[in-house]
Write an enzyme that holds these catalytic residues in place. Structure first.
Site, PDB file in Angstrom:
ATOM      1  N   LYS A 244       0.862  -1.199   0.000  1.00 31.78           N
ATOM      2  CA  LYS A 244       0.000   0.000   0.000  1.00 31.78           C
ATOM      3  C   LYS A 244       0.886   1.233   0.000  1.00 31.78           C
ATOM      4  O   LYS A 244       1.702   1.417   0.895  1.00 31.78           O
ATOM      5  CB  LYS A 244      -0.912   0.007   1.231  1.00 31.78           C
ATOM      6  CG  LYS A 244      -1.664   1.327   1.440  1.00 31.78           C
ATOM      7  CD  LYS A 244      -2.618   1.281   2.630  1.00 31.78           C
ATOM      8  CE  LYS A 244      -3.219   2.665   2.913  1.00 31.78           C
ATOM      9  NZ  LYS A 244      -4.152   2.668   4.063  1.00 31.78           N
ATOM     10  N   ASP A 249      -2.544  10.285   3.349  1.00 34.51           N
ATOM     11  CA  ASP A 249      -3.940   9.894   3.539  1.00 34.51           C
ATOM     12  C   ASP A 249      -4.676  10.961   4.343  1.00 34.51           C
ATOM     13  O   ASP A 249      -4.607  10.986   5.572  1.00 34.51           O
ATOM     14  CB  ASP A 249      -4.020   8.538   4.251  1.00 34.51           C
ATOM     15  CG  ASP A 249      -5.461   8.057   4.391  1.00 34.51           C
ATOM     16  OD1 ASP A 249      -6.356   8.672   3.763  1.00 34.51           O
ATOM     17  OD2 ASP A 249      -5.683   7.061   5.111  1.00 34.51           O
ATOM     18  N   LYS A 256     -10.291  13.078   7.452  1.00 32.66           N
ATOM     19  CA  LYS A 256      -9.903  12.715   8.822  1.00 32.66           C
ATOM     20  C   LYS A 256      -9.986  13.949   9.717  1.00 32.66           C
ATOM     21  O   LYS A 256      -9.632  15.046   9.288  1.00 32.66           O
ATOM     22  CB  LYS A 256      -8.456  12.200   8.844  1.00 32.66           C
ATOM     23  CG  LYS A 256      -8.271  10.790   8.313  1.00 32.66           C
ATOM     24  CD  LYS A 256      -6.819  10.363   8.465  1.00 32.66           C
ATOM     25  CE  LYS A 256      -6.572   9.034   7.769  1.00 32.66           C
ATOM     26  NZ  LYS A 256      -7.268   7.901   8.409  1.00 32.66           N
ATOM     27  N   ASP A 267       1.579   6.517   5.314  1.00 34.01           N
ATOM     28  CA  ASP A 267       0.623   5.547   4.771  1.00 34.01           C
ATOM     29  C   ASP A 267       1.146   4.825   3.527  1.00 34.01           C
ATOM     30  O   ASP A 267       0.416   4.059   2.903  1.00 34.01           O
ATOM     31  CB  ASP A 267      -0.710   6.254   4.480  1.00 34.01           C
ATOM     32  CG  ASP A 267      -1.912   5.367   4.729  1.00 34.01           C
ATOM     33  OD1 ASP A 267      -1.768   4.344   5.418  1.00 34.01           O
ATOM     34  OD2 ASP A 267      -2.999   5.690   4.204  1.00 34.01           O
ATOM     35  N   ASP A 326     -12.137   7.162   3.264  1.00 35.59           N
ATOM     36  CA  ASP A 326     -10.955   6.939   4.099  1.00 35.59           C
ATOM     37  C   ASP A 326     -10.573   5.455   4.148  1.00 35.59           C
ATOM     38  O   ASP A 326      -9.510   5.099   4.632  1.00 35.59           O
ATOM     39  CB  ASP A 326     -11.205   7.478   5.513  1.00 35.59           C
ATOM     40  CG  ASP A 326      -9.914   7.690   6.296  1.00 35.59           C
ATOM     41  OD1 ASP A 326      -8.832   7.598   5.679  1.00 35.59           O
ATOM     42  OD2 ASP A 326     -10.003   7.954   7.509  1.00 35.59           O
ATOM     43  N   GLU A 328      -9.390   3.715   1.810  1.00 32.30           N
ATOM     44  CA  GLU A 328      -8.831   3.783   0.454  1.00 32.30           C
ATOM     45  C   GLU A 328      -7.762   2.728   0.191  1.00 32.30           C
ATOM     46  O   GLU A 328      -7.554   2.323  -0.942  1.00 32.30           O
ATOM     47  CB  GLU A 328      -8.247   5.189   0.210  1.00 32.30           C
ATOM     48  CG  GLU A 328      -6.807   5.416   0.722  1.00 32.30           C
ATOM     49  CD  GLU A 328      -6.660   5.303   2.237  1.00 32.30           C
ATOM     50  OE1 GLU A 328      -7.681   5.422   2.943  1.00 32.30           O
ATOM     51  OE2 GLU A 328      -5.530   5.076   2.727  1.00 32.30           O
ATOM     52  N   ARG A 330      -7.582  -0.449   0.861  1.00 31.90           N
ATOM     53  CA  ARG A 330      -8.091  -1.702   0.291  1.00 31.90           C
ATOM     54  C   ARG A 330      -8.447  -1.541  -1.188  1.00 31.90           C
ATOM     55  O   ARG A 330      -8.424  -2.507  -1.945  1.00 31.90           O
ATOM     56  CB  ARG A 330      -9.270  -2.196   1.132  1.00 31.90           C
ATOM     57  CG  ARG A 330     -10.467  -1.303   1.140  1.00 31.90           C
ATOM     58  CD  ARG A 330     -11.433  -1.611   2.281  1.00 31.90           C
ATOM     59  NE  ARG A 330     -10.931  -1.134   3.576  1.00 31.90           N
ATOM     60  CZ  ARG A 330     -11.549  -1.313   4.740  1.00 31.90           C
ATOM     61  NH1 ARG A 330     -12.699  -1.987   4.788  1.00 31.90           N
ATOM     62  NH2 ARG A 330     -11.025  -0.855   5.855  1.00 31.90           N
TER      63      ARG A 330
HETATM   64  N1  BES Z   1      -4.310   4.721   6.719  1.00 38.61           N
HETATM   65  C1  BES Z   1      -5.451   4.462   7.520  1.00 38.61           C
HETATM   66  C2  BES Z   1      -5.151   3.476   8.653  1.00 38.61           C
HETATM   67  C3  BES Z   1      -4.152   3.899   9.696  1.00 38.61           C
HETATM   68  C4  BES Z   1      -4.590   4.353  10.923  1.00 38.61           C
HETATM   69  C5  BES Z   1      -2.795   3.778   9.493  1.00 38.61           C
HETATM   70  C6  BES Z   1      -3.671   4.726  11.899  1.00 38.61           C
HETATM   71  C7  BES Z   1      -1.873   4.145  10.463  1.00 38.61           C
HETATM   72  C8  BES Z   1      -2.312   4.603  11.670  1.00 38.61           C
HETATM   73  C9  BES Z   1      -6.548   3.853   6.653  1.00 38.61           C
HETATM   74  O1  BES Z   1      -6.577   4.274   5.328  1.00 38.61           O
HETATM   75  C10 BES Z   1      -7.856   4.246   7.247  1.00 38.61           C
HETATM   76  O2  BES Z   1      -8.141   5.412   7.277  1.00 38.61           O
HETATM   77  N2  BES Z   1      -8.626   3.252   7.685  1.00 38.61           N
HETATM   78  C11 BES Z   1      -9.933   3.501   8.265  1.00 38.61           C
HETATM   79  C12 BES Z   1     -10.903   2.507   7.684  1.00 38.61           C
HETATM   80  C13 BES Z   1     -12.334   2.790   8.052  1.00 38.61           C
HETATM   81  C14 BES Z   1     -12.806   4.072   7.424  1.00 38.61           C
HETATM   82  C15 BES Z   1     -13.188   1.620   7.595  1.00 38.61           C
HETATM   83  C16 BES Z   1      -9.785   3.316   9.772  1.00 38.61           C
HETATM   84  O3  BES Z   1      -9.062   2.415  10.210  1.00 38.61           O
HETATM   85  O4  BES Z   1     -10.381   4.104  10.500  1.00 38.61           O
HETATM   86 ZN    ZN Z   2      -4.797   4.883   4.550  1.00 38.77          ZN
HETATM   87 MN    MN Z   3      -7.603   6.103   5.085  1.00 37.42          MN
END
Ligand code: BES
Ligand code: ZN
Ligand code: MN
Length: 482
Positions: A244, A249, A256, A267, A326, A328, A330
Site C-alpha cells: 500500500k 492519507d 480525517k 501511509d 478513508d 482507500e 483496500r
Molecule cells: N491509513 C489508515 C489506517 C491507519 C490508521 C494507518 C492509523 C496508520 C495509523 C486507513 O486508510 C484508514 O483510514 N482506515 C480507516 C478505515 C475505516 C474508514 C473503515 C480506519 O481504520 O479508520
Molecule cells: Zn490509509
Molecule cells: Mn484512510
C-alpha cells in the site's frame, strides 16, 4: 560490550574479555559502582583504560543472562547493539564487543548496530545534530570464515534497505508523491538490475484500474502502479509482494479529523517495505523470483475526488460502492492484488498500514497477519518472530463477510466497526486469484513510531516487515517455504 543480569548480580557477556582484562578484571565491579545492573535498554559510558584502542567503553544491558549452555537471544543482541549505536551518535567508528561466536550472532549484532545508527536529518539545517554513528565493526567476527562473511554481508545489505524504507516513510508528502516514489524505484532498478514498469494515470485508466484511479483522482498528483521485478535464472519459486503506497492519507471527502492526519505521510510504509525488500533480495542474489507491486496514490478531497456513494469498477471487474473514502488502502490494493494474481505467483504477501482497528487490537508494537492458508500464516508468523518483528496471527471470520454487502454494487468498501481490521482483510481476499496462497500484513501499528526511540527502533518510520519479507524470500530460495 554487554552486561547481563545473572542470578548473583550483573555479569559480563562473552565478547568483553579483552576489555575486562584492560580493566584488570574489575569491569563488573566498576560498572556496579556506577549503578549498572545489566537491564535491557541500559547504557553506561566509561573512559577507556590504556590498552583499549578507543576513547570510551560503553556497556549495554542485555537483560536476563541465558541458562548455562544456552546462547543469547538474538533479539536481545540486536536491541543491545541498537541501544549502543544510538548512545554513540556522532562517533566516527565503534567496535562492538558483544557475543559474536557464530554467524547468527554476528548477523544480529551487526543488524542491531546498523539499524540503531539510523538518523533522519535530511530536513535539519540547524543543529543538524551530531549525525549518526559512522562505522560499525563486530569484534570476534571472522572475515575469512565463509558463514561469518555471508552473515555480515546480509546484515549490511538488509539494514541498508530497512533504512531506505525508513527514509522514504519519513520524507514528507510534499517531496514524495506517487511520481517521485516511482522515479526512485526506476533509479534503483537501474542500479541493481531490476526490471521496473510504471503505469501512469493514463495507462491506469486505459487498463481499467478503477480502484487506484478512484483513490487518486482527488489529488493534484496522480497515481501510479509500479512493478519491480527481480529474477534469478535458476529460481523455481516466484513470490509477489504487494504494498500500500498512499503517499498521504487525508481521508479524502470522508476527511480525517484533526489529530488523525499529522502522521499520514506514513501511509506508504507497505510500499516502502516491498520496494526495500526487493532491492535487498537483489543485493543478496537469492535464488528466487520476486515481483514487487507498489500501489501509489495520494488520498485527497479535491474537486474531482471520489464521493461516498460512488461506485468504482475495479481491475478484477468487480464493482465496489465507496461508503467511506478513508477506506482507500483496500481499493488500491485490490487492483494490485488482482493484477499480481494474473502472473500466478506461488504466493502473494501484501503489506499495508490498513486499519486503525488493527492498532486497537494489537497495540502499536505488532502487525497482524491474516491469510487464506493456515500453514502459510503460521510460517509468516514464525519468520517474523525470528527476525524480531513482533506480530500476531489474526482470523478472517466468514461471518463478517456479509457486513460489506452493498445494495448497489457487488460489495462496499466498508463493513461494521467491530473487527474492522479483519473486514479489511476479507475485502482484500475477494481480489486474490483463485488458488493462490496469500497473506496480508496490517502494519498500521508498528510502521511509524510516534514515541521515543528504543532498541534499534528510531522515532518515525521503522521499516517494519522488510526483514520478514527478505527472510520469506530466503526460505523460498532454499525450498523451505510452500
Ligand atoms: N491509513 C489508515 C489506517 C491507519 C490508521 C494507518 C492509523 C496508520 C495509523 C486507513 O486508510 C484508514 O483510514 N482506515 C480507516 C478505515 C475505516 C474508514 C473503515 C480506519 O481504520 O479508520
Ligand atoms: Zn490509509
Ligand atoms: Mn484512510
Amino acid at each position: 560490550m554487554g552486561l547481563a543480569k545473572g542470578a548473583k548480580g550483573p555479569r559480563l557477556a562473552p565478547g568483553a574479555e579483552a576489555v575486562d582484562a584492560a580493566f584488570d578484571g574489575k569491569l563488573v565491579a566498576v560498572l556496579e559502582t556506577l549503578g549498572a545492573s545489566g537491564a535491557e535498554g541500559e547504557a553506561t559510558k566509561l573512559p577507556a583504560p590504556s590498552g583499549v584502542k578507543a576513547a570510551i567503553v560503553l556497556a549495554v544491558g542485555l537483560g536476563e543472562a541465558p541458562e548455562d549452555g544456552d546462547g543469547y537471544d538474538l533479539e536481545a543482541l540486536r536491541k543491545a547493539a541498537g541501544v549502543a549505536a544510538r548512545a554513540l551518535a556522532g562517533t566516527k567508528k565503534a567496535a562492538f564487543a558483544l557475543p559474536a561466536a557464530d554467524a547468527a550472532e554476528v548477523e544480529a549484532v551487526a543488524t542491531g548496530a546498523l539499524l540503531g545508527a539510523y538518523a533522519f536529518t535530511a530536513y535539519q539545517t540547524e543543529n543538524g545534530g551530531k549525525g549518526s554513528l559512522g562505522e560499525v565493526a563486530v569484534v570476534g567476527a571472522k572475515p575469512r570464515d565463509k558463514e561469518h562473511k555471508a552473515a555480515a554481508e546480509r546484515a549490511t545489505a538488509v539494514s541498508a534497505e530497512v533504512n531506505r524504507a525508513r527514509d522514504l516513510i519519513n520524507t514528507p508528502s510534499n517531496d514524495l508523491d506517487p511520481k517521485a516514489f516511482a522515479a526512485q524505484v526506476q533509479a534503483a532498478g537501474k542500479e541493481f538490475g531490476l526490471k521496473v514498469e510504471v503505469l501512469d494515470e493514463k495507462a491506469l485508466a486505459k487498463g481499467g484500474y478503477g480502484g487506484i484511479i478512484g483513490v487518486g483522482r482527488g489529488s493534484a498528483t496522480p497515481p501510479r502502479l509500479v512493478r519491480v521485478a527481480y529474477k534469478h535464472p535458476k529460481a523455481d519459486r516466484t513470490l509477489a509482494f504487494v504494498g500500500k503506497g498512499i503517499t498521504y492519507d487525508s481521508g479524502g471527502i470522508s476527511l480525517k479529523p484533526a489529530g488523525h492526519n499529522e502522521t499520514m505521510k506514513c501511509d506508504m510504509s507497505g510500499a516502502a517495505a516491498v520496494f526495500a525488500a526487493v532491492v535487498a533480495i537483489a543485493k543478496l542474489g537469492l535464488e528466487v523470483n520476486v515481483t514487487g507491486w507498489l500501489a501509489l496514490a495520494e488520498n485527497m478531497p479535491g474537486g474531482n475526488a471520489t464521493r461516498p456513494g460512488d461506485v468504482l469498477r475495479m481491475y478484477s471487474g468487480k464493482t465496489v460502492e465507496v461508503l467511506n473514502t478513508d477506506a482507500e488502502g483496500r481499493l488500491v490494493l485490490a487492483d494490485a492484488l488482482a493484477r499480481a494474481s494474473e502472473e500466478t505467483p506461488d504466493a502473494i504477501v501484501d503489506v499495508a498500514t490498513l486499519t486503525g482497528a488493527m492498532v486497537l487490537a494489537l497495540g502499536d508494537g505488532r502487525f497482524g497477519i491474516m491469510a487464506n492458508d493456515d500453514d502459510f500464516r503460521a510460517a509468516v508468523h514464525t519468520t517474523a518472530l525470528a527476525q524480531g518483528e513482533d506480530s500476531w496471527p489474526m482470523p478472517l471470520p466468514q461471518q463478517l463477510r456479509k457486513t460489506f454487502d452493498s445494495p448497489t454494487a457487488d460489495i462496499a468498501n466498508m463493513g461494521v466497526r467491530p473487527g474492522g481490521g479483519l473486514i479489511a482483510g476479507l475485502f482484500l481476499r475477494e481480489f486474490v486469484g483463485e488458488g493462490i496462497t496469500w497473506a496480508h500484513l496490517d502494519i498500521a501499528g508498528p510502521a511509524f513510531n510516534e514515541g521515543g526511540p528504543f532498541g534499534y527502533t528510531p522515532k518515525g518510520g521503522t521499516g517494519t516487515a522488510v526483514r520478514t519479507l527478505v527472510s520469506l524470500a530466503r526460505q523460498a530460495a532454499e525450498d523451505e517455504l510452500l
